[in-house]
Design a protein around this motif. Sequence first.
Motif, PDB file in Angstrom:
ATOM      1  N   TYR A  27      -9.445   3.112   5.695  1.00  0.00           N
ATOM      2  CA  TYR A  27      -8.343   3.108   6.866  1.00  0.00           C
ATOM      3  C   TYR A  27      -7.890   4.603   6.936  1.00  0.00           C
ATOM      4  O   TYR A  27      -7.629   4.901   7.961  1.00  0.00           O
ATOM      5  CB  TYR A  27      -7.269   2.275   6.477  1.00  0.00           C
ATOM      6  N   VAL A  28      -7.887   5.419   5.722  1.00  0.00           N
ATOM      7  CA  VAL A  28      -7.357   6.636   5.672  1.00  0.00           C
ATOM      8  C   VAL A  28      -8.086   7.792   5.225  1.00  0.00           C
ATOM      9  O   VAL A  28      -7.861   9.019   5.097  1.00  0.00           O
ATOM     10  CB  VAL A  28      -5.975   6.671   5.010  1.00  0.00           C
ATOM     11  N   ARG A  32      -7.203  11.144   1.303  1.00  0.00           N
ATOM     12  CA  ARG A  32      -5.811  10.501   1.528  1.00  0.00           C
ATOM     13  C   ARG A  32      -5.597   9.178   0.641  1.00  0.00           C
ATOM     14  O   ARG A  32      -4.331   8.819   0.277  1.00  0.00           O
ATOM     15  CB  ARG A  32      -5.730  10.149   2.942  1.00  0.00           C
ATOM     16  N   GLY A  33      -6.828   8.410   0.285  1.00  0.00           N
ATOM     17  CA  GLY A  33      -6.573   6.981  -0.337  1.00  0.00           C
ATOM     18  C   GLY A  33      -6.331   7.450  -1.656  1.00  0.00           C
ATOM     19  O   GLY A  33      -5.488   6.609  -2.232  1.00  0.00           O
ATOM     20  N   GLN A  34      -7.032   8.584  -2.143  1.00  0.00           N
ATOM     21  CA  GLN A  34      -6.459   8.892  -3.631  1.00  0.00           C
ATOM     22  C   GLN A  34      -5.048   9.480  -3.777  1.00  0.00           C
ATOM     23  O   GLN A  34      -4.497   8.962  -4.809  1.00  0.00           O
ATOM     24  CB  GLN A  34      -7.680  10.235  -4.074  1.00  0.00           C
ATOM     25  N   GLY A  61       2.069   3.626   1.999  1.00  0.00           N
ATOM     26  CA  GLY A  61       1.272   4.863   2.221  1.00  0.00           C
ATOM     27  C   GLY A  61       0.272   4.970   3.434  1.00  0.00           C
ATOM     28  O   GLY A  61       0.224   5.577   4.215  1.00  0.00           O
ATOM     29  N   VAL A  62      -0.332   3.541   3.641  1.00  0.00           N
ATOM     30  CA  VAL A  62      -1.394   3.465   4.669  1.00  0.00           C
ATOM     31  C   VAL A  62      -0.679   3.760   6.069  1.00  0.00           C
ATOM     32  O   VAL A  62      -1.281   4.156   7.065  1.00  0.00           O
ATOM     33  CB  VAL A  62      -2.069   2.389   4.428  1.00  0.00           C
ATOM     34  N   ALA A  74      -5.360  -3.795   6.283  1.00  0.00           N
ATOM     35  CA  ALA A  74      -5.428  -3.111   5.067  1.00  0.00           C
ATOM     36  C   ALA A  74      -4.787  -3.943   3.690  1.00  0.00           C
ATOM     37  O   ALA A  74      -5.512  -4.031   2.761  1.00  0.00           O
ATOM     38  CB  ALA A  74      -4.957  -1.740   5.039  1.00  0.00           C
ATOM     39  N   PHE A  75      -3.608  -4.580   4.150  1.00  0.00           N
ATOM     40  CA  PHE A  75      -3.051  -5.199   3.164  1.00  0.00           C
ATOM     41  C   PHE A  75      -3.910  -6.380   2.816  1.00  0.00           C
ATOM     42  O   PHE A  75      -3.675  -6.833   1.624  1.00  0.00           O
ATOM     43  CB  PHE A  75      -1.545  -5.694   3.897  1.00  0.00           C
ATOM     44  N   ALA A  76      -4.228  -7.290   3.965  1.00  0.00           N
ATOM     45  CA  ALA A  76      -5.247  -8.442   3.702  1.00  0.00           C
ATOM     46  C   ALA A  76      -6.320  -7.966   2.837  1.00  0.00           C
ATOM     47  O   ALA A  76      -6.628  -8.625   1.762  1.00  0.00           O
ATOM     48  CB  ALA A  76      -5.626  -9.160   4.731  1.00  0.00           C
ATOM     49  N   GLU A  77      -6.963  -6.935   2.816  1.00  0.00           N
ATOM     50  CA  GLU A  77      -8.308  -6.365   2.210  1.00  0.00           C
ATOM     51  C   GLU A  77      -7.933  -6.212   0.807  1.00  0.00           C
ATOM     52  O   GLU A  77      -8.570  -6.327  -0.035  1.00  0.00           O
ATOM     53  CB  GLU A  77      -8.892  -5.232   2.926  1.00  0.00           C
ATOM     54  N   LEU A  78      -6.827  -5.540   0.650  1.00  0.00           N
ATOM     55  CA  LEU A  78      -6.402  -4.968  -0.628  1.00  0.00           C
ATOM     56  C   LEU A  78      -6.122  -6.261  -1.276  1.00  0.00           C
ATOM     57  O   LEU A  78      -6.248  -6.349  -2.683  1.00  0.00           O
ATOM     58  CB  LEU A  78      -5.030  -4.270  -0.562  1.00  0.00           C
ATOM     59  N   THR A  79      -5.339  -7.234  -0.799  1.00  0.00           N
ATOM     60  CA  THR A  79      -5.168  -8.599  -1.528  1.00  0.00           C
ATOM     61  C   THR A  79      -6.414  -9.438  -1.740  1.00  0.00           C
ATOM     62  O   THR A  79      -6.246  -9.873  -2.929  1.00  0.00           O
ATOM     63  CB  THR A  79      -4.180  -9.540  -0.905  1.00  0.00           C
ATOM     64  N   ARG A  80      -7.346  -9.330  -1.095  1.00  0.00           N
ATOM     65  CA  ARG A  80      -8.474  -9.899  -1.573  1.00  0.00           C
ATOM     66  C   ARG A  80      -9.282  -9.253  -2.570  1.00  0.00           C
ATOM     67  O   ARG A  80      -9.680  -9.632  -3.018  1.00  0.00           O
ATOM     68  CB  ARG A  80      -9.563 -10.025  -0.278  1.00  0.00           C
ATOM     69  N   ALA A  81      -9.181  -7.597  -2.560  1.00  0.00           N
ATOM     70  CA  ALA A  81      -9.757  -6.855  -3.502  1.00  0.00           C
ATOM     71  C   ALA A  81      -9.279  -7.136  -4.778  1.00  0.00           C
ATOM     72  O   ALA A  81     -10.002  -7.001  -5.902  1.00  0.00           O
ATOM     73  CB  ALA A  81      -9.646  -5.542  -2.997  1.00  0.00           C
ATOM     74  N   ALA A  82      -7.959  -7.540  -4.784  1.00  0.00           N
ATOM     75  CA  ALA A  82      -7.318  -7.883  -6.277  1.00  0.00           C
ATOM     76  C   ALA A  82      -7.606  -9.398  -6.633  1.00  0.00           C
ATOM     77  O   ALA A  82      -8.793  -9.487  -7.155  1.00  0.00           O
ATOM     78  CB  ALA A  82      -5.774  -7.641  -5.922  1.00  0.00           C
ATOM     79  N   SER A  83      -6.774 -10.321  -5.962  1.00  0.00           N
ATOM     80  CA  SER A  83      -7.236 -11.792  -6.285  1.00  0.00           C
ATOM     81  C   SER A  83      -6.121 -12.583  -5.580  1.00  0.00           C
ATOM     82  O   SER A  83      -5.034 -11.932  -5.264  1.00  0.00           O
ATOM     83  CB  SER A  83      -7.091 -12.025  -7.881  1.00  0.00           C
ATOM     84  N   PRO A  84      -6.232 -13.617  -5.411  1.00  0.00           N
ATOM     85  CA  PRO A  84      -5.180 -14.506  -4.834  1.00  0.00           C
ATOM     86  C   PRO A  84      -3.843 -14.466  -5.623  1.00  0.00           C
ATOM     87  O   PRO A  84      -2.637 -14.765  -5.107  1.00  0.00           O
ATOM     88  CB  PRO A  84      -5.743 -15.899  -4.687  1.00  0.00           C
TER      89      PRO A  84
END
Length: 212
Positions: A27-28, A32-34, A61-62, A74-84
Amino acid sequence: MTDLRGKPPGGSGGLDDAALLSVLARYVGTARGQGILLRARTELRGRPATDSQLITRLVEGVRSFVGEVESRKAFAELTRAASPKTVEAIEIDVKIEADIARARLAARDICMALGTSALILQKLATVVSELARNQVLYAGGGKLVIRPCPSGRRCMHVVGSDKGGGIKNLPEIMSGKYKSRSGLGLGSSGPSACRTSSRSRPDLRAPGSRSR
């Protein structure tokens, strides 16, 4: 210092920074992500922070670089990348006008993570926004807690608390008959925090208000 290749040595949660950075980079960009990830880790260092608080900081930040639609993705993807399990309670200190927008965005983000419909998302955002606005305008600020219902139920709890003077004519206001001098009469009726939510238990008569 946070190790961007894997999990941080301590700090909030046990999220894999490499997985988070992979999402942020889409996304960024990587650089920038770092920066966003390092800033979020630094701000939460030394606090008993949850994974969802870290993700909320990352999305903030995004938003500095992309629009609202992309931020929600991005929020949805970050949440899936973590866990429910990262869909946890969010606490927001409401003191100034800008905090109203922060609370509304937090409500929208947590709805996105739970996969709620656009209609429910809008309703919850309205509830949170009006509660936060009332806290700023009439109580000198307060606190909002937004959390998913337990046991996997698809619902949300929103609890607002403050140290304001309370509302003496609460029955009249809740009946929809009261109209303030400065408003449209919709603060606690019509498309309001209490009428929009499926269940509301306000305790606003005594100083130190609480609405759930």
